[in-house]
Write a protein that holds these residues in place. Sequence first.
Motif, PDB file in Angstrom:
ATOM      1  N   SER A 188      43.234 -37.153  -9.033  1.00  0.00           N
ATOM      2  CA  SER A 188      44.384 -36.512  -8.383  1.00  0.00           C
ATOM      3  C   SER A 188      43.938 -35.786  -7.119  1.00  0.00           C
ATOM      4  CB  SER A 188      45.078 -35.522  -9.329  1.00  0.00           C
ATOM      5  OG  SER A 188      44.268 -34.402  -9.592  1.00  0.00           O
ATOM      6  N   LEU A 189      44.874 -35.663  -6.193  1.00  0.00           N
ATOM      7  CA  LEU A 189      44.667 -34.926  -4.947  1.00  0.00           C
ATOM      8  C   LEU A 189      45.914 -34.106  -4.686  1.00  0.00           C
ATOM      9  CD1 LEU A 189      42.763 -34.494  -2.505  1.00  0.00           C
ATOM     10  CD2 LEU A 189      44.005 -36.315  -1.337  1.00  0.00           C
ATOM     11  N   ASP A 190      45.732 -32.775  -4.527  1.00  0.00           N
ATOM     12  CA  ASP A 190      46.867 -31.863  -4.374  1.00  0.00           C
ATOM     13  C   ASP A 190      46.774 -31.092  -3.061  1.00  0.00           C
ATOM     14  OD1 ASP A 190      48.372 -31.346  -7.302  1.00  0.00           O
ATOM     15  OD2 ASP A 190      46.338 -32.135  -7.438  1.00  0.00           O
ATOM     16  N   TYR A 191      47.945 -30.879  -2.480  1.00  0.00           N
ATOM     17  CA  TYR A 191      48.068 -29.998  -1.320  1.00  0.00           C
ATOM     18  C   TYR A 191      49.157 -28.979  -1.622  1.00  0.00           C
ATOM     19  CZ  TYR A 191      49.530 -28.255   3.250  1.00  0.00           C
ATOM     20  OH  TYR A 191      49.885 -27.443   4.307  1.00  0.00           O
ATOM     21  N   LYS A 192      48.815 -27.687  -1.496  1.00  0.00           N
ATOM     22  CA  LYS A 192      49.781 -26.616  -1.745  1.00  0.00           C
ATOM     23  C   LYS A 192      49.785 -25.657  -0.573  1.00  0.00           C
ATOM     24  CE  LYS A 192      49.516 -26.678  -6.792  1.00  0.00           C
ATOM     25  NZ  LYS A 192      49.293 -25.882  -8.026  1.00  0.00           N
ATOM     26  N   ALA A 193      50.975 -25.297  -0.122  1.00  0.00           N
ATOM     27  CA  ALA A 193      51.133 -24.344   0.977  1.00  0.00           C
ATOM     28  C   ALA A 193      52.221 -23.350   0.609  1.00  0.00           C
ATOM     29  CB  ALA A 193      51.487 -25.068   2.271  1.00  0.00           C
ATOM     30  N   ARG A 194      52.013 -22.093   0.996  1.00  0.00           N
ATOM     31  CA  ARG A 194      52.966 -21.033   0.693  1.00  0.00           C
ATOM     32  C   ARG A 194      53.296 -20.262   1.957  1.00  0.00           C
ATOM     33  NH1 ARG A 194      52.942 -23.722  -3.061  1.00  0.00           N
ATOM     34  NH2 ARG A 194      52.668 -23.249  -5.282  1.00  0.00           N
ATOM     35  N   ASN A 195      54.569 -19.843   2.093  1.00  0.00           N
ATOM     36  CA  ASN A 195      55.027 -18.991   3.185  1.00  0.00           C
ATOM     37  C   ASN A 195      54.641 -19.555   4.556  1.00  0.00           C
ATOM     38  OD1 ASN A 195      56.008 -17.067   1.281  1.00  0.00           O
ATOM     39  ND2 ASN A 195      53.932 -16.274   1.049  1.00  0.00           N
ATOM     40  N   ILE A 196      55.047 -20.786   4.791  1.00  0.00           N
ATOM     41  CA  ILE A 196      54.757 -21.441   6.069  1.00  0.00           C
ATOM     42  C   ILE A 196      55.556 -20.782   7.196  1.00  0.00           C
ATOM     43  CG2 ILE A 196      54.795 -23.628   7.309  1.00  0.00           C
ATOM     44  CD1 ILE A 196      52.769 -23.501   5.053  1.00  0.00           C
ATOM     45  N   SER A 197      56.812 -20.504   6.931  1.00  0.00           N
ATOM     46  CA  SER A 197      57.678 -19.858   7.918  1.00  0.00           C
ATOM     47  C   SER A 197      58.818 -19.186   7.171  1.00  0.00           C
ATOM     48  CB  SER A 197      58.224 -20.890   8.917  1.00  0.00           C
ATOM     49  OG  SER A 197      59.082 -21.818   8.266  1.00  0.00           O
ATOM     50  N   LYS A 198      59.731 -18.567   7.917  1.00  0.00           N
ATOM     51  CA  LYS A 198      60.879 -17.934   7.283  1.00  0.00           C
ATOM     52  C   LYS A 198      61.752 -18.967   6.570  1.00  0.00           C
ATOM     53  CE  LYS A 198      61.214 -13.995  10.432  1.00  0.00           C
ATOM     54  NZ  LYS A 198      62.074 -13.257  11.385  1.00  0.00           N
ATOM     55  N   LEU A 199      61.769 -20.195   7.097  1.00  0.00           N
ATOM     56  CA  LEU A 199      62.567 -21.251   6.483  1.00  0.00           C
ATOM     57  C   LEU A 199      61.806 -21.956   5.370  1.00  0.00           C
ATOM     58  CD1 LEU A 199      65.058 -23.120   6.379  1.00  0.00           C
ATOM     59  CD2 LEU A 199      63.945 -24.522   8.145  1.00  0.00           C
ATOM     60  N   ILE A 200      60.575 -22.366   5.648  1.00  0.00           N
ATOM     61  CA  ILE A 200      59.791 -23.147   4.687  1.00  0.00           C
ATOM     62  C   ILE A 200      58.976 -22.195   3.810  1.00  0.00           C
ATOM     63  CG2 ILE A 200      58.064 -24.950   4.394  1.00  0.00           C
ATOM     64  CD1 ILE A 200      58.808 -25.983   7.156  1.00  0.00           C
ATOM     65  N   GLU A 201      59.316 -22.143   2.552  1.00  0.00           N
ATOM     66  CA  GLU A 201      58.651 -21.232   1.618  1.00  0.00           C
ATOM     67  C   GLU A 201      57.467 -21.897   0.929  1.00  0.00           C
ATOM     68  OE1 GLU A 201      59.972 -17.960  -1.740  1.00  0.00           O
ATOM     69  OE2 GLU A 201      61.163 -19.784  -1.495  1.00  0.00           O
ATOM     70  N   THR A 202      57.634 -23.134   0.464  1.00  0.00           N
ATOM     71  CA  THR A 202      56.567 -23.825  -0.250  1.00  0.00           C
ATOM     72  C   THR A 202      56.526 -25.297   0.125  1.00  0.00           C
ATOM     73  OG1 THR A 202      58.008 -24.338  -2.139  1.00  0.00           O
ATOM     74  CG2 THR A 202      56.729 -22.293  -2.251  1.00  0.00           C
ATOM     75  N   ILE A 203      55.336 -25.882   0.057  1.00  0.00           N
ATOM     76  CA  ILE A 203      55.133 -27.330   0.168  1.00  0.00           C
ATOM     77  C   ILE A 203      54.147 -27.735  -0.920  1.00  0.00           C
ATOM     78  CG2 ILE A 203      54.306 -29.252   1.577  1.00  0.00           C
ATOM     79  CD1 ILE A 203      55.050 -27.696   4.053  1.00  0.00           C
ATOM     80  N   ASN A 204      54.534 -28.686  -1.749  1.00  0.00           N
ATOM     81  CA  ASN A 204      53.670 -29.180  -2.814  1.00  0.00           C
ATOM     82  C   ASN A 204      53.619 -30.701  -2.759  1.00  0.00           C
ATOM     83  OD1 ASN A 204      53.026 -26.663  -4.350  1.00  0.00           O
ATOM     84  ND2 ASN A 204      55.248 -26.614  -4.585  1.00  0.00           N
ATOM     85  N   ILE A 205      52.422 -31.253  -2.634  1.00  0.00           N
ATOM     86  CA  ILE A 205      52.242 -32.705  -2.597  1.00  0.00           C
ATOM     87  C   ILE A 205      51.134 -33.075  -3.578  1.00  0.00           C
ATOM     88  CG2 ILE A 205      51.689 -34.713  -1.182  1.00  0.00           C
ATOM     89  CD1 ILE A 205      52.591 -33.120   1.265  1.00  0.00           C
ATOM     90  N   LYS A 206      51.409 -34.000  -4.449  1.00  0.00           N
ATOM     91  CA  LYS A 206      50.416 -34.479  -5.421  1.00  0.00           C
ATOM     92  C   LYS A 206      50.402 -35.999  -5.427  1.00  0.00           C
ATOM     93  CE  LYS A 206      49.709 -32.793  -9.608  1.00  0.00           C
ATOM     94  NZ  LYS A 206      48.242 -32.732  -9.738  1.00  0.00           N
ATOM     95  N   SER A 207      49.209 -36.575  -5.358  1.00  0.00           N
ATOM     96  CA  SER A 207      49.018 -38.005  -5.580  1.00  0.00           C
ATOM     97  C   SER A 207      48.037 -38.164  -6.730  1.00  0.00           C
ATOM     98  CB  SER A 207      48.485 -38.690  -4.318  1.00  0.00           C
ATOM     99  OG  SER A 207      47.235 -38.141  -3.927  1.00  0.00           O
TER     100      SER A 207
END
Length: 527
Positions: A344-363
Amino acid sequence: MNIKLLFFSFGLLLFWQLAAYGQTTNLKGFVKDSKSNQSIDGATIYFPTLKLGCISELDGLYKVDNIPFGKYKVVVKHIGYITLGKEIEISKAKENNIDFSLEMEVKELLGIEIKNDLDFNQTFIKITIKKSNIEENSVRDIGELLRTIPNIQAVRKGGANLDPVIRGFKFDQLNVQLDNGMTVEGGCPNRMDPTTSHVEAEDIESIEVLKGPFTLRYGPVMGGVVNLNTLNPRPFDKFEIHVKGNISYESNWNGTRQHFAVLGGNKKFFFTFTGNNSVYGDYEDGENNSVPSSFRKFGVTGKLGFAIKKNQIITASYSEFYARNISFPTLPMDERKDNTKLYSLDYKARNISKLIETINIKSYFTDVDHTMDNYERSSSDSMASVSHILATRLGYRAEIGLNAFTGHLFVGTDFYKINKDGDRVKNLIMQMPTSAGVVPIKVEDLWNKAVINDFGFFSEYTKRKGSWEYVGAVRIDYNSAFCDSINLKNTAGASILRVIADSTISSYLNFSFSLGATKMLSEKMSL
C-alpha cells in the motif's frame, strides 16, 4: 405517511437550521501526551453545555465546528489518561486554536473495556476498540475481540479466522478493511480466510466499527464498516528508536504467541517494523474432549513514512502473512497453506487551505495464495481433494474533505479489480485404476480466470447546528465481471461433461443515497 410530505418536512427543517446559523466559529488543535508529546488519536473532545464534540484523528488533530462565542467548559478524555476538564474562551476569530495535553493514568486494568466513542462528525455511532484494550487481553483472533461489542457476532469455523457479523449482516454485506481503504480478497469460497485473518491482532492500534447503511463513503454496503487501523509510523522531534516485544502462553488453548515491534525516526523520516508468530494446538474442553482447532500463523510488516511538510505525509507499507495447517472442523476442508502479501501507498494532508480541510489517497495491492484439502476428513478415504486458489485485488481510494456551505463536504472516488483463478483436484481412491495403473483424477475449475471490476464515485455532506446534525450521501457504482467456462476435466485434460458451461459476463450500474438526522441528547445518548 406521504413520501413527498416526508421529504418536504426534512427539507424545511434543514432550511430552518441553515437559516438560523448565527455567530459561531470553529475550534481546532492537537491532543498530545504530556510527557512524550506524541499525538493521541481517538480522544473525545466534548462541550457538555453545547452538546458538541468530536474525536481526534490518527495524528491527534481535532476540530469542532459551529461553536457560539463565549466561555465554556470542555472535557477531553481518552482511555488510559486522566480526564481533562477546563474552561476556555471561544473568541470572535474565524478559527480558534487550542492544544490539549493529557497525563497518563497509572492503574491496574482488571479486564477489557469497550468504549463507545461517539463520533460527532457523523450521524451514526462509531465504536472504537483501543490499543490498550487489545494489549490487556489474550486475543487469538480479531473476530473474538469484535464479538464482545453489543450487536456484533462472529462466525466461528475453527480455532482462528472468525468472520464478523453486524446485526445479522455478514460477508459481502459488510465492508471490512485495513487502514482506511484496503480490502483483502480471500481464496476460500467458504470464507476461511476473511480480511480479518490477514492481520495480526497485536499489530492493531484501533478497531473502528461503523454500524448501519449510512457509510456510503466507504462502499455500497448496508451492514456497516469495520476498519482495522494497524501500527503506523509517526515523526519524532529528534531521532529515536523504540523496541517492544512480548511472549505469551495459554494453557487452555494450548498455544504460544510471540510479537515484536520496532519504531523510530525523526521529523522527516520515520518507520515501523513488526513481526509475529502464533502456534496453537487443539482445544480441550472440561471433559477432556479434544476439538480440532490447531493452527500456526506468522508474518512481518514494514512501514516507512516521509513528511513532505508538517501537514503532509506519505507512507509506504509492505506485509507478508503466512498460515499453516489451520483446522476448520465445521467446513468440508482445512486450510493447509495461505501465503499473503500486502502492498500500500498512502498520502495524507491536513489543513491545506480554508476550503480544503483534508486529502486522503490510498493505493493498494493484495496477493493471496490459498491451498486447502480434506485429508483430515473421513471422505478422503474414498476421494482425496486439494483446492488451490490465487486471488489478487488492486485498488485505490481518493477523497477530499472541504469546508463548504457552513458544513463538511466529502467528495471522492474508489476502484478495485479482483482476479481469481483456481481448481480442485480430486483423487478417486475407491474407483478402479486406469489402464496405466494410476488412481483416476478429476479436475474442477473453481474460478476460471475470473475478473471483477468496480468503479465508484461518492459524496457526503454533513451539517451541524447546536445539538442537531444532518447528513446526506450519494454513491454511484459501475460493476463488471467476467469468468471463463467452468468445466470438469480428467487426467488427460479432456472434458468430462458433454455440455460445457458458457463463459459469464455481467455488468450493472448501482445508485445509492441516504439521508439522516441526529439529535444529541447528552454526551452518551443520541436520537
